[in-house]
Design an enzyme around this catalytic site. Structure first.
Site, short mmCIF file in Angstrom:
data_model
loop_
_atom_site.label_atom_id
_atom_site.label_comp_id
_atom_site.label_asym_id
_atom_site.label_seq_id
_atom_site.Cartn_x
_atom_site.Cartn_y
_atom_site.Cartn_z
N GLU A 19 0.84 -1.20 0.00
CA GLU A 19 0.00 0.00 0.00
C GLU A 19 0.88 1.25 0.00
O GLU A 19 2.08 1.17 0.21
CB GLU A 19 -0.86 0.03 1.28
CG GLU A 19 -2.14 -0.76 1.19
CD GLU A 19 -3.24 0.00 0.48
OE1 GLU A 19 -2.97 1.11 -0.01
OE2 GLU A 19 -4.36 -0.52 0.41
N ARG A 119 -7.82 0.64 12.55
CA ARG A 119 -6.40 0.91 12.33
C ARG A 119 -6.25 2.02 11.29
O ARG A 119 -7.16 2.30 10.52
CB ARG A 119 -5.68 -0.34 11.80
CG ARG A 119 -6.10 -0.78 10.40
CD ARG A 119 -5.04 -1.69 9.79
NE ARG A 119 -5.48 -2.40 8.60
CZ ARG A 119 -5.44 -1.91 7.36
NH1 ARG A 119 -5.06 -0.66 7.15
NH2 ARG A 119 -5.83 -2.65 6.34
N GLU A 140 -16.02 -5.82 9.29
CA GLU A 140 -17.10 -5.22 8.50
C GLU A 140 -18.02 -4.35 9.35
O GLU A 140 -18.46 -3.29 8.93
CB GLU A 140 -17.96 -6.33 7.86
CG GLU A 140 -17.31 -7.03 6.69
CD GLU A 140 -17.43 -6.23 5.41
OE1 GLU A 140 -18.50 -5.69 5.14
OE2 GLU A 140 -16.41 -6.16 4.69
N ASP A 215 -9.98 2.31 -4.16
CA ASP A 215 -8.90 2.20 -3.18
C ASP A 215 -7.93 3.37 -3.36
O ASP A 215 -8.37 4.52 -3.44
CB ASP A 215 -8.26 0.81 -3.31
CG ASP A 215 -7.54 0.36 -2.06
OD1 ASP A 215 -6.95 1.20 -1.38
OD2 ASP A 215 -7.54 -0.85 -1.76
#
Ligand code: BGC
Ligand code: CA
Length: 308
Positions: A19, A119, A140, A215
């Site tokens: 990431e 997080r 979720e 994303d």
């Protein structure tokens, strides 16, 4: 006509959740994080050298581990070091461990999120020299999350609440538009941004993503938005008016983020994940977690730096 491109494998990094890629123009390295194992990676495209270290916890396998301290994102500082969004808060440190392998990490006191529930996820330095990063729930049905700003003097401000899963972010060259992906919102939004201060104003939908999860993202030198669409194997480019004009197809399903790198910023680097894949799925897509590269013809922009 939508342009179709492919990408090559740039680094066989085999990350769990690669990431937050960023091109470091001084070190001439592509840097990124592998969030759950808490690794920071570096790759030199000229020599092919690839390194990694764990800034906040023990180094170990690239899988989620109880002893790891996840790293959600890093940003480059004007001094050549890092600002980090660790699992539950912010920290500073140099760009590499010292000669004995120790990493001198300085945590920002007075601010923590509840790491048992949420997080830190994606983050970036802003054009104003501070660092913006948001949170996501582990599960979720976790609590609502937020987007935060860390200023160079160590002050943390909540900029946005009610966030489902804070993800990609970037600013237009004129600093009047802030592009933001809340992955649970089904698209990317644009906020009006005060060019002097970065204060957020009116919010509107920029693009809706019907398949997959919006994303990580970056703007290119033409002001077009490159978006990793997790779950589709695609990185998509949208023009400033929101039209899809380019699709990069990958041989893996979970691209997570994008950044332009190389000395001329002409290479689009794409991070990917093997997060939540079964061993059989990893065997079928063995490059899940690797870094890909594509040269789409338009360069990117240099990274913003944290001014401390
Ligand atoms: C998160 C992943 C998540 C993905 C898609 C990423 O930014 O780090 O945990 O699966 O977005 O929502
Ligand atoms: Ca992301």
């Amino acid at each position: 006509m939508i342009r179709q491109l492919s990408a090559d494998i740039a680094v066989q990094s085999q990350c769990y959740l690669a990431e937050g890629p960023v091109w470091d123009p001084v070190a001439r390295l592509l840097r990124w994080v592998d969030i759950n194992p808490g690794h920071v990676h570096g790759f030199n495209p000229v020599t092919g050298a690839h390194t990694r270290f764990a800034p906040a916890g023990p180094d170990g396998p690239a899988v989620p581990r109880a002893d790891a301290v996840p790293v959600g994102a890093i940003g480059l500082t004007i001094g050549g070091g890092f600002v980090l969004a660790l699992v539950d808060g912010f920290a500073f440190g140099p760009a590499q461990p010292d000669v004995s392998g120790d990493y001198p990490l300085t945590r920002v006191d007075g601010f923590r999120v509840d790491a048992s529930l949420i997080r830190f996820n994606d983050g970036k330095p802003s054009p104003w020299g501070d660092f913006w990063a948001g949170t996501m729930p582990w599960k979720e049905d976790g609590p609502a999350c937020a987007l935060y700003r860390l200023t160079p003097d160590g002050e943390v401000t909540e900029l946005l609440r009610g966030v489902g899963l804070s993800n990609g972010l970037d600013w237009s060259d004129d600093r009047r538009s802030f592009y933001y992906a809340d992955s649970r919102s089904g698209g990317v939004d644009i906020f009006a941004s005060d060019p002097a201060t970065g204060a957020l104003g009116e919010r509107r939908r920029f693009v809706t993503v019907e398949d997959g999860i919006p994303d990580g993202l970056t703007l290119d030198a033409d002001g077009c938005l490159w978006l990793a669409v997790f779950g589709t194997g695609e990185v998509r480019r949208y023009t400033p008016s929101g039209d899809l004009d380019t699709v990069i197809r990958l041989p893996v399903d979970q691209p997570t983020s994008v950044t332009f790198g190389g000395d001329d910023l002409s290479t689009l680097y794409i991070t990917t994940a093997r997060e939540n894949l079964t061993p059989a799925e990893v065997a079928a897509k063995p490059h899940a977690g690797d870094i890909f590269a594509c040269t789409p013809g338009t360069p990117g922009r240099p990274p913003n730096l944290f001014t401390a």
